[in-house]
Design a protein around this motif. Structure first.
Motif, PDB file in Angstrom:
ATOM      1  N   LYS A  80       0.817  -1.223   0.000  1.00 38.14           N
ATOM      2  CA  LYS A  80       0.000   0.000   0.000  1.00 38.14           C
ATOM      3  C   LYS A  80       0.847   1.267   0.000  1.00 38.14           C
ATOM      4  O   LYS A  80       0.286   2.377   0.044  1.00 38.14           O
ATOM      5  N   GLY A  81       2.171   1.117  -0.043  1.00 40.06           N
ATOM      6  CA  GLY A  81       3.033   2.295  -0.017  1.00 40.06           C
ATOM      7  C   GLY A  81       3.073   2.984   1.329  1.00 40.06           C
ATOM      8  O   GLY A  81       3.480   4.140   1.423  1.00 40.06           O
ATOM      9  N   LEU A  82       2.665   2.277   2.399  1.00 40.66           N
ATOM     10  CA  LEU A  82       2.629   2.881   3.734  1.00 40.66           C
ATOM     11  C   LEU A  82       3.993   2.875   4.406  1.00 40.66           C
ATOM     12  O   LEU A  82       4.214   3.586   5.392  1.00 40.66           O
ATOM     13  N   ALA A  83       4.906   2.056   3.913  1.00 40.65           N
ATOM     14  CA  ALA A  83       6.262   1.999   4.459  1.00 40.65           C
ATOM     15  C   ALA A  83       7.191   1.486   3.371  1.00 40.65           C
ATOM     16  O   ALA A  83       6.758   0.795   2.436  1.00 40.65           O
ATOM     17  N   GLY A  84       8.443   1.831   3.498  1.00 38.84           N
ATOM     18  CA  GLY A  84       9.465   1.298   2.611  1.00 38.84           C
ATOM     19  C   GLY A  84      10.213   0.199   3.352  1.00 38.84           C
ATOM     20  O   GLY A  84      10.787   0.460   4.411  1.00 38.84           O
ATOM     21  N   ILE A  85      10.183  -1.018   2.841  1.00 43.55           N
ATOM     22  CA  ILE A  85      10.818  -2.157   3.514  1.00 43.55           C
ATOM     23  C   ILE A  85      12.013  -2.615   2.697  1.00 43.55           C
ATOM     24  O   ILE A  85      11.880  -2.887   1.491  1.00 43.55           O
ATOM     25  N   THR A  86      13.163  -2.690   3.324  1.00 43.52           N
ATOM     26  CA  THR A  86      14.389  -3.134   2.661  1.00 43.52           C
ATOM     27  C   THR A  86      14.977  -4.311   3.417  1.00 43.52           C
ATOM     28  O   THR A  86      15.174  -4.239   4.631  1.00 43.52           O
ATOM     29  N   LEU A  87      15.232  -5.402   2.701  1.00 45.11           N
ATOM     30  CA  LEU A  87      15.884  -6.582   3.271  1.00 45.11           C
ATOM     31  C   LEU A  87      17.321  -6.638   2.759  1.00 45.11           C
ATOM     32  O   LEU A  87      17.562  -6.569   1.551  1.00 45.11           O
ATOM     33  N   ILE A  88      18.275  -6.787   3.671  1.00 41.94           N
ATOM     34  CA  ILE A  88      19.693  -6.870   3.318  1.00 41.94           C
ATOM     35  C   ILE A  88      20.213  -8.255   3.686  1.00 41.94           C
ATOM     36  O   ILE A  88      20.054  -8.708   4.828  1.00 41.94           O
ATOM     37  N   ASP A  89      20.830  -8.930   2.736  1.00 43.88           N
ATOM     38  CA  ASP A  89      21.430 -10.238   3.012  1.00 43.88           C
ATOM     39  C   ASP A  89      22.647 -10.422   2.114  1.00 43.88           C
ATOM     40  O   ASP A  89      22.671  -9.934   0.978  1.00 43.88           O
ATOM     41  N   LYS A  90      23.642 -11.154   2.631  1.00 46.43           N
ATOM     42  CA  LYS A  90      24.884 -11.359   1.876  1.00 46.43           C
ATOM     43  C   LYS A  90      24.769 -12.470   0.849  1.00 46.43           C
ATOM     44  O   LYS A  90      25.687 -12.673   0.048  1.00 46.43           O
ATOM     45  N   ALA A  91      23.659 -13.228   0.867  1.00 47.26           N
ATOM     46  CA  ALA A  91      23.412 -14.266  -0.131  1.00 47.26           C
ATOM     47  C   ALA A  91      22.367 -13.776  -1.118  1.00 47.26           C
ATOM     48  O   ALA A  91      21.635 -12.823  -0.853  1.00 47.26           O
ATOM     49  N   ARG A  92      22.318 -14.434  -2.262  1.00 48.35           N
ATOM     50  CA  ARG A  92      21.321 -14.080  -3.272  1.00 48.35           C
ATOM     51  C   ARG A  92      20.041 -14.902  -3.134  1.00 48.35           C
ATOM     52  O   ARG A  92      19.003 -14.534  -3.659  1.00 48.35           O
ATOM     53  N   THR A  93      20.166 -16.039  -2.443  1.00 41.38           N
ATOM     54  CA  THR A  93      19.017 -16.930  -2.323  1.00 41.38           C
ATOM     55  C   THR A  93      18.853 -17.408  -0.883  1.00 41.38           C
ATOM     56  O   THR A  93      19.795 -17.395  -0.094  1.00 41.38           O
ATOM     57  N   HIS A  94      17.650 -17.867  -0.589  1.00 41.47           N
ATOM     58  CA  HIS A  94      17.306 -18.340   0.753  1.00 41.47           C
ATOM     59  C   HIS A  94      17.070 -19.843   0.735  1.00 41.47           C
ATOM     60  O   HIS A  94      16.409 -20.373  -0.158  1.00 41.47           O
ATOM     61  N   ILE A  95      17.641 -20.526   1.721  1.00 44.82           N
ATOM     62  CA  ILE A  95      17.353 -21.936   1.993  1.00 44.82           C
ATOM     63  C   ILE A  95      17.033 -22.043   3.477  1.00 44.82           C
ATOM     64  O   ILE A  95      17.743 -21.471   4.313  1.00 44.82           O
ATOM     65  N   TRP A  96      15.975 -22.750   3.795  1.00 50.37           N
ATOM     66  CA  TRP A  96      15.635 -22.966   5.208  1.00 50.37           C
ATOM     67  C   TRP A  96      16.783 -23.718   5.875  1.00 50.37           C
ATOM     68  O   TRP A  96      17.141 -24.827   5.458  1.00 50.37           O
ATOM     69  N   LYS A  97      17.376 -23.131   6.891  1.00 53.48           N
ATOM     70  CA  LYS A  97      18.615 -23.676   7.458  1.00 53.48           C
ATOM     71  C   LYS A  97      18.509 -25.113   7.943  1.00 53.48           C
ATOM     72  O   LYS A  97      19.460 -25.893   7.791  1.00 53.48           O
ATOM     73  N   PRO A  98      17.373 -25.543   8.534  1.00 48.40           N
ATOM     74  CA  PRO A  98      17.286 -26.945   8.928  1.00 48.40           C
ATOM     75  C   PRO A  98      17.360 -27.941   7.768  1.00 48.40           C
ATOM     76  O   PRO A  98      17.446 -29.148   7.995  1.00 48.40           O
ATOM     77  N   LYS A  99      17.345 -27.430   6.518  1.00 49.42           N
ATOM     78  CA  LYS A  99      17.475 -28.305   5.354  1.00 49.42           C
ATOM     79  C   LYS A  99      18.935 -28.501   4.934  1.00 49.42           C
ATOM     80  O   LYS A  99      19.213 -29.319   4.042  1.00 49.42           O
ATOM     81  N   LEU A 100      19.875 -27.800   5.536  1.00 46.86           N
ATOM     82  CA  LEU A 100      21.258 -27.859   5.065  1.00 46.86           C
ATOM     83  C   LEU A 100      21.859 -29.255   5.170  1.00 46.86           C
ATOM     84  O   LEU A 100      22.676 -29.655   4.331  1.00 46.86           O
ATOM     85  N   HIS A 101      21.469 -30.015   6.192  1.00 45.73           N
ATOM     86  CA  HIS A 101      22.031 -31.363   6.307  1.00 45.73           C
ATOM     87  C   HIS A 101      21.591 -32.254   5.147  1.00 45.73           C
ATOM     88  O   HIS A 101      22.336 -33.142   4.721  1.00 45.73           O
ATOM     89  N   GLU A 102      20.395 -32.008   4.612  1.00 43.90           N
ATOM     90  CA  GLU A 102      19.938 -32.793   3.464  1.00 43.90           C
ATOM     91  C   GLU A 102      20.730 -32.441   2.214  1.00 43.90           C
ATOM     92  O   GLU A 102      21.045 -33.299   1.389  1.00 43.90           O
ATOM     93  N   ILE A 103      21.062 -31.159   2.064  1.00 47.17           N
ATOM     94  CA  ILE A 103      21.878 -30.735   0.926  1.00 47.17           C
ATOM     95  C   ILE A 103      23.281 -31.319   1.041  1.00 47.17           C
ATOM     96  O   ILE A 103      23.860 -31.810   0.066  1.00 47.17           O
ATOM     97  N   ALA A 104      23.826 -31.282   2.253  1.00 47.93           N
ATOM     98  CA  ALA A 104      25.162 -31.829   2.472  1.00 47.93           C
ATOM     99  C   ALA A 104      25.209 -33.315   2.140  1.00 47.93           C
ATOM    100  O   ALA A 104      26.177 -33.811   1.554  1.00 47.93           O
ATOM    101  N   ALA A 105      24.169 -34.044   2.517  1.00 52.75           N
ATOM    102  CA  ALA A 105      24.130 -35.478   2.261  1.00 52.75           C
ATOM    103  C   ALA A 105      23.786 -35.796   0.806  1.00 52.75           C
ATOM    104  O   ALA A 105      24.025 -36.902   0.337  1.00 52.75           O
ATOM    105  N   GLY A 106      23.239 -34.812   0.089  1.00 49.33           N
ATOM    106  CA  GLY A 106      22.870 -35.024  -1.304  1.00 49.33           C
ATOM    107  C   GLY A 106      21.485 -35.584  -1.490  1.00 49.33           C
ATOM    108  O   GLY A 106      21.144 -36.084  -2.567  1.00 49.33           O
ATOM    109  N   SER A 107      20.643 -35.503  -0.472  1.00 49.56           N
ATOM    110  CA  SER A 107      19.310 -36.096  -0.555  1.00 49.56           C
ATOM    111  C   SER A 107      18.235 -35.080  -0.897  1.00 49.56           C
ATOM    112  O   SER A 107      17.046 -35.409  -0.911  1.00 49.56           O
ATOM    113  N   MET A 108      18.624 -33.835  -1.186  1.00 49.93           N
ATOM    114  CA  MET A 108      17.635 -32.815  -1.513  1.00 49.93           C
ATOM    115  C   MET A 108      18.044 -32.066  -2.769  1.00 49.93           C
ATOM    116  O   MET A 108      19.208 -31.714  -2.942  1.00 49.93           O
TER     117      MET A 108
END
Length: 443
Positions: A36-64
């Protein structure tokens, strides 16, 4: 639909960190205020993409399949009416309400952005946590940590390389070859070794016939406490321990690590565990740059001290939430645990509170609702406790029911980011395509 440009007098909200807390908050505020243009919201992050952190072990194991779960910040910002900026916070000027962001250098060493500063009326710090190695010698040099997507993918590549190397060599295996040591038997460590047991065997089955997984691949889980999964009940801890034992995973409890070498883990007892790959999954702390940043109060693990309403104790314009905050939990006479469910709850709470703040209304206190702990043991099982801290005692669950509940935690996160319609369609698509695809990532 483009994000409306707020008028110059609109409230400026800057959120630093796009993890489980920050991205849910940015999405919620974008949908309610940014649209609605009621506020300006800015998100700053050093990565370009988001992964839910509890999923990292699946990526490490190669199962996701990362591509099915990775979320592009720029696209999310476009569809949910906030702005995304690439970079890592490296300073704060509270007097002038400025967040300083370091220059961003890409993987090829090319500068993408220069040093920047962002003005705010309300600042939210949600930068998560890092592994805490407690100063253990050799960890930085020789152990891998699962803090980011890049970390998880690096471990997976090294695991595949280890299998390829062992298969191709003509001589016998060295003592450390195809041995993996995971230090820390909390949820991350236990989930990782369980996933690795399955995926390493599936990798070998794709044609690495010179490797006998039962004889050659050895997984070690090392824990300083007297049992694994100390956050769960002794009964569930024992059940998980027994399952890992039955899979041939060597569990070392009451085993304090005194050092990590290039090809081994040294225990305080004097025992040496050979290991080609070592993962450090014990303990957390907030990022070091937060320590007493511009006079804000922090604790011994760099977490920002906050009131019950999530405002930092020394600045009424700065909130902190998620793993980087030390939020009081009066019912337990302690602090809210660093869990994804807490980060998600705090983000949902803060969406409402920032709207109250803009309306000039008093902030309401955040109350942590403990829905218990759930741990996935891969395709083998899951264990957990539900409603801990709310009911008299806890409801202990394992097997299929626990697996369904574990999956539902991630679905709640997806719902907060995408809404019901998109999540339902994507879930159906994944269910259909999963039947025709391999479970193991081979690249």
């Amino acid at each position: 639909m483009r994000t409306p440009t707020p008028n110059p007098s609109a409230h400026r909200i800057v959120i630093v960190g796009g993890g489980a807390a920050g991205l849910v908050l940015a999405t919620g505020l974008g949908n309610s205020l940014g649209r609605k243009g009621l506020a300006g919201i800015t998100l700053i992050d050093k990565a370009r993409t988001h992964i839910w952190k509890p999923k990292l072990h699946e990526i490490a194991a190669g199962s996701m399949d990362v591509g099915r779960h990775e979320l592009n910040y720029l696209a999310q910002a476009h569809w949910h009416h906030f702005h995304y900026r690439l970079g890592e916070m490296n300073g704060l000027d509270r007097a002038n309400k400025l967040v300083h962001v370091a220059p961003f250098i890409d993987e090829d060493g090319v500068a993408v952005t220069s040093q920047q500063s962002f003005s705010y009326d309300t600042l939210v710090i949600a930068v998560g946590s890092r592994s805490n190695d407690f100063g253990t010698p050799g960890v930085d040099q020789h152990a891998l940590k699962l803090e980011t997507l890049a970390d998880a993918e690096r471990f997976h590549r090294r695991m595949l390389d280890a299998c390829m190397r062992a298969h191709a060599q003509t001589g016998p295996l060295q003592p450390e070859q195809l041995q993996v040591a995971v230090i820390g038997a909390g949820a991350t460590g236990v989930e990782l070794v369980a996933q690795l047991h399955r995926t390493t065997r599936e990798v070998v089955a794709f044609g690495l016939d010179r490797i006998d997984p039962e004889r050659d691949i050895k997984l070690h889980l090392i824990e300083a406490a007297d049992r694994i999964l100390p956050a769960l009940s002794p009964r569930l801890s024992k059940g998980a321990h027994d399952l890992l034992d039955s899979l041939g995973i060597k569990v070392h409890t009451s085993a304090r690590v005194s050092g990590v070498g290039a090809d081994s883990v040294q225990l305080a007892s004097g025992e040496v565990i050979p290991a080609e790959l070592v993962v450090w999954a014990a303990g957390i702390k907030a990022p070091g740059f937060l320590k007493d940043i511009d006079g804000l109060e922090t604790n011994r693990i760099n977490q920002l001290a906050v009131h019950q309403n999530l405002l930092t104790t020394r600045d009424d314009n700065i909130f902190a939430l998620g793993d980087c905050s030390a939020c009081p939990w009066p019912e337990k006479n302690g602090f809210v645990p660093p869990r994804a469910q807490a980060a998600n709850q705090q983000a949902s709470h803060l969406v409402k509170q920032i709207k109250r703040r803009l309306d000039g209304k008093p902030l309401e206190p955040y109350r942590y609702r403990d829905f218990g702990s759930l741990v996935s043991l891969g395709d083998y099982s899951a264990v957990g406790s539900l409603m801990g801290g709310i009911m008299e005692g806890s409801l202990f669950i394992d097997g299929l029911v626990a697996r369904v509940m574990y999956t539902s935690l991630y679905k709640m996160h997806e719902l907060a980011l995408h809404g019901v319609t998109k999540v339902t369609l994507e879930t159906l698509t994944r269910a259909i395509t999963r039947r025709t695809e391999s479970h193991v990532k081979l690249h």
